[in-house]
Design a protein around this motif. Structure first.
Motif, PDB file in Angstrom:
ATOM      1  N   CYS A  86       0.877  -1.175   0.000  1.00  0.00           N
ATOM      2  CA  CYS A  86       0.000   0.000   0.000  1.00  0.00           C
ATOM      3  C   CYS A  86       0.914   1.224   0.000  1.00  0.00           C
ATOM      4  CB  CYS A  86      -0.927  -0.007   1.211  1.00  0.00           C
ATOM      5  SG  CYS A  86      -2.067   1.399   1.276  1.00  0.00           S
ATOM      6  N   PHE A  87       1.406   1.578  -1.170  1.00  0.00           N
ATOM      7  CA  PHE A  87       2.331   2.684  -1.420  1.00  0.00           C
ATOM      8  C   PHE A  87       3.702   2.418  -0.803  1.00  0.00           C
ATOM      9  CE2 PHE A  87       3.991   7.076  -0.929  1.00  0.00           C
ATOM     10  CZ  PHE A  87       4.006   7.406  -2.269  1.00  0.00           C
ATOM     11  N   ASP A  88       3.838   2.524   0.527  1.00  0.00           N
ATOM     12  CA  ASP A  88       5.146   2.291   1.146  1.00  0.00           C
ATOM     13  C   ASP A  88       5.042   1.457   2.415  1.00  0.00           C
ATOM     14  OD1 ASP A  88       3.975   4.077   2.885  1.00  0.00           O
ATOM     15  OD2 ASP A  88       5.572   5.579   2.789  1.00  0.00           O
ATOM     16  N   HIS A  89       3.893   0.808   2.623  1.00  0.00           N
ATOM     17  CA  HIS A  89       3.737  -0.035   3.801  1.00  0.00           C
ATOM     18  C   HIS A  89       2.933  -1.278   3.435  1.00  0.00           C
ATOM     19  CE1 HIS A  89       0.196   2.678   3.864  1.00  0.00           C
ATOM     20  NE2 HIS A  89      -0.444   1.614   4.311  1.00  0.00           N
ATOM     21  N   LEU A  90       2.817  -2.178   4.373  1.00  0.00           N
ATOM     22  CA  LEU A  90       2.166  -3.470   4.137  1.00  0.00           C
ATOM     23  C   LEU A  90       0.667  -3.369   4.362  1.00  0.00           C
ATOM     24  CD1 LEU A  90       2.649  -6.544   3.602  1.00  0.00           C
ATOM     25  CD2 LEU A  90       2.805  -6.810   6.097  1.00  0.00           C
ATOM     26  N   ALA A  91      -0.089  -4.052   3.509  1.00  0.00           N
ATOM     27  CA  ALA A  91      -1.540  -4.147   3.658  1.00  0.00           C
ATOM     28  C   ALA A  91      -1.946  -5.608   3.521  1.00  0.00           C
ATOM     29  CB  ALA A  91      -2.246  -3.287   2.608  1.00  0.00           C
ATOM     30  N   GLY A  92      -3.206  -5.888   3.822  1.00  0.00           N
ATOM     31  CA  GLY A  92      -3.713  -7.248   3.743  1.00  0.00           C
ATOM     32  C   GLY A  92      -3.867  -7.870   5.121  1.00  0.00           C
ATOM     33  N   SER A  93      -4.304  -9.117   5.146  1.00  0.00           N
ATOM     34  CA  SER A  93      -4.550  -9.771   6.436  1.00  0.00           C
ATOM     35  C   SER A  93      -3.277  -9.895   7.261  1.00  0.00           C
ATOM     36  CB  SER A  93      -5.181 -11.151   6.220  1.00  0.00           C
ATOM     37  OG  SER A  93      -4.298 -12.018   5.520  1.00  0.00           O
ATOM     38  N   LEU A  94      -2.127 -10.046   6.606  1.00  0.00           N
ATOM     39  CA  LEU A  94      -0.867 -10.116   7.348  1.00  0.00           C
ATOM     40  C   LEU A  94      -0.586  -8.785   8.038  1.00  0.00           C
ATOM     41  CD1 LEU A  94       1.674 -11.703   8.123  1.00  0.00           C
ATOM     42  CD2 LEU A  94       2.740 -10.866   6.013  1.00  0.00           C
ATOM     43  N   ALA A  95      -0.850  -7.675   7.362  1.00  0.00           N
ATOM     44  CA  ALA A  95      -0.631  -6.356   7.957  1.00  0.00           C
ATOM     45  C   ALA A  95      -1.539  -6.140   9.161  1.00  0.00           C
ATOM     46  CB  ALA A  95      -0.872  -5.271   6.916  1.00  0.00           C
ATOM     47  N   VAL A  96      -2.784  -6.579   9.058  1.00  0.00           N
ATOM     48  CA  VAL A  96      -3.712  -6.459  10.186  1.00  0.00           C
ATOM     49  C   VAL A  96      -3.224  -7.305  11.357  1.00  0.00           C
ATOM     50  CG1 VAL A  96      -6.068  -6.957  10.965  1.00  0.00           C
ATOM     51  CG2 VAL A  96      -5.692  -5.884   8.734  1.00  0.00           C
ATOM     52  N   ALA A  97      -2.724  -8.515  11.069  1.00  0.00           N
ATOM     53  CA  ALA A  97      -2.211  -9.383  12.128  1.00  0.00           C
ATOM     54  C   ALA A  97      -0.993  -8.767  12.808  1.00  0.00           C
ATOM     55  CB  ALA A  97      -1.856 -10.755  11.553  1.00  0.00           C
ATOM     56  N   VAL A  98      -0.115  -8.139  12.026  1.00  0.00           N
ATOM     57  CA  VAL A  98       1.057  -7.467  12.599  1.00  0.00           C
ATOM     58  C   VAL A  98       0.618  -6.315  13.498  1.00  0.00           C
ATOM     59  CG1 VAL A  98       3.030  -5.988  12.022  1.00  0.00           C
ATOM     60  CG2 VAL A  98       2.681  -8.140  10.797  1.00  0.00           C
ATOM     61  N   THR A  99      -0.354  -5.537  13.048  1.00  0.00           N
ATOM     62  CA  THR A  99      -0.861  -4.416  13.847  1.00  0.00           C
ATOM     63  C   THR A  99      -1.473  -4.914  15.153  1.00  0.00           C
ATOM     64  OG1 THR A  99      -1.314  -3.199  11.800  1.00  0.00           O
ATOM     65  CG2 THR A  99      -2.386  -2.409  13.802  1.00  0.00           C
ATOM     66  N   ASP A 100      -2.263  -5.980  15.072  1.00  0.00           N
ATOM     67  CA  ASP A 100      -2.865  -6.554  16.283  1.00  0.00           C
ATOM     68  C   ASP A 100      -1.791  -7.058  17.242  1.00  0.00           C
ATOM     69  OD1 ASP A 100      -5.381  -6.026  15.307  1.00  0.00           O
ATOM     70  OD2 ASP A 100      -5.795  -8.091  14.679  1.00  0.00           O
TER      71      ASP A 100
END
Length: 257
Positions: A126-140
């Motif tokens: 997502c431009f310069d960062h991670l998106a998707g279910s993996l990104a949500v898991a990392v944030t959580d």
């Protein structure tokens, strides 16, 4: 005085022209360009024309509107013209709009198409960062580990700053008023939940790519999580195995693969 003149001097005269912004994206070709540019790269008009299936002259006309409207920035190298999203805030806006937009739901007619859709939902740029279910898991996981605080909006904690230094990430924004927010969030269009963005999100993603935890999958927005990446996320964030792989794949015949 005409009704138009009255409106020009009325209470809406100094309000943001939201209709003009919406008009820039109210075309499938321009919208397709903006979604493609979420990969963070600079594209030529020829590449975008090929992607959207339009003539080069048509692509140029659409790109001129997007540049004039401030959504895209252009740069030239010799005879070539390149365009990219104007800034990270534009990318976050487009990702958030995509989360609200209806999905056209083209039927999946092959296992390859199903795999591509699944991989995009799991991990993408997502431009310069991670998106998707993996990104949500990392944030959580960062929240659960006390690295992020949500008391007054998303913020990096002291433990989070120490964690970044231990990983060797030292280029996150610092100071009382950085040009870009240290921590921001995007509404993930595939998960309908928040993922990490801002300076910290960009720094973590860049580090993951440099360490080969994530690798780009050709000329798409998809990124692959490597074995080294799985091991690192287990070690540093205690992510469970279920979060480290895409969901099971349903083939066109309805069977899981």
């Amino acid at each position: 005085m005409t009704s138009t003149d009255a409106y020009a001097d009325g209470p809406g005269a100094y309000e943001p022209d939201l209709a003009a912004l919406a008009g820039l994206l109210a075309d499938r070709t321009r919208a397709a360009f903006c979604l493609a540019l979420l990969d963070g790269r600079a594209w030529t008009a020829t590449e975008l024309a090929r992607l959207a299936g339009v003539a080069a002259s048509t692509a140029t006309s659409h790109l001129n509107r997007l540049v004039a409207g401030g959504l895209l920035a252009e740069e030239r190298s010799g005879r070539h013209r390149y365009v990219r999203l104007a800034d990270p805030g534009i990318a976050e806006m487009i990702e958030a709009l995509a989360a609200r937009a209806p999905h056209r739901g083209a039927p999946v007619r092959s296992l390859t198409a199903a795999r591509s859709r699944r991989d995009l939902a799991f991990a993408r740029v997502c431009f310069d960062h991670l998106a998707g279910s993996l990104a949500v898991a990392v944030t959580d996981a960062m929240t659960a580990e006390g690295l992020l605080s949500w008391d007054y909006g998303p913020a990096l904690t002291a433990a989070g700053a120490s964690w970044l230094r231990e990983l060797g990430i030292t280029d996150e924004p610092t100071g009382p008023a950085p040009a870009r927010p240290q921590v921001r969030t995007c509404v993930d269009w595939s998960e309908q939940r928040l993922h990490l963005a801002g300076g910290v999100g960009a720094a973590v993603f860049r580090h993951a790519v440099e360490e080969s935890w994530l690798i780009h999958a050709g000329d798409t927005r998809v990124v692959r999580l490597t074995d080294a990446g799985r091991a690192a996320l287990r070690l540093h964030l205690r992510l469970p195995d279920a979060a480290l792989a895409p969901s099971s794949l349903s083939a066109p015949d309805g069977r899981s693969r």
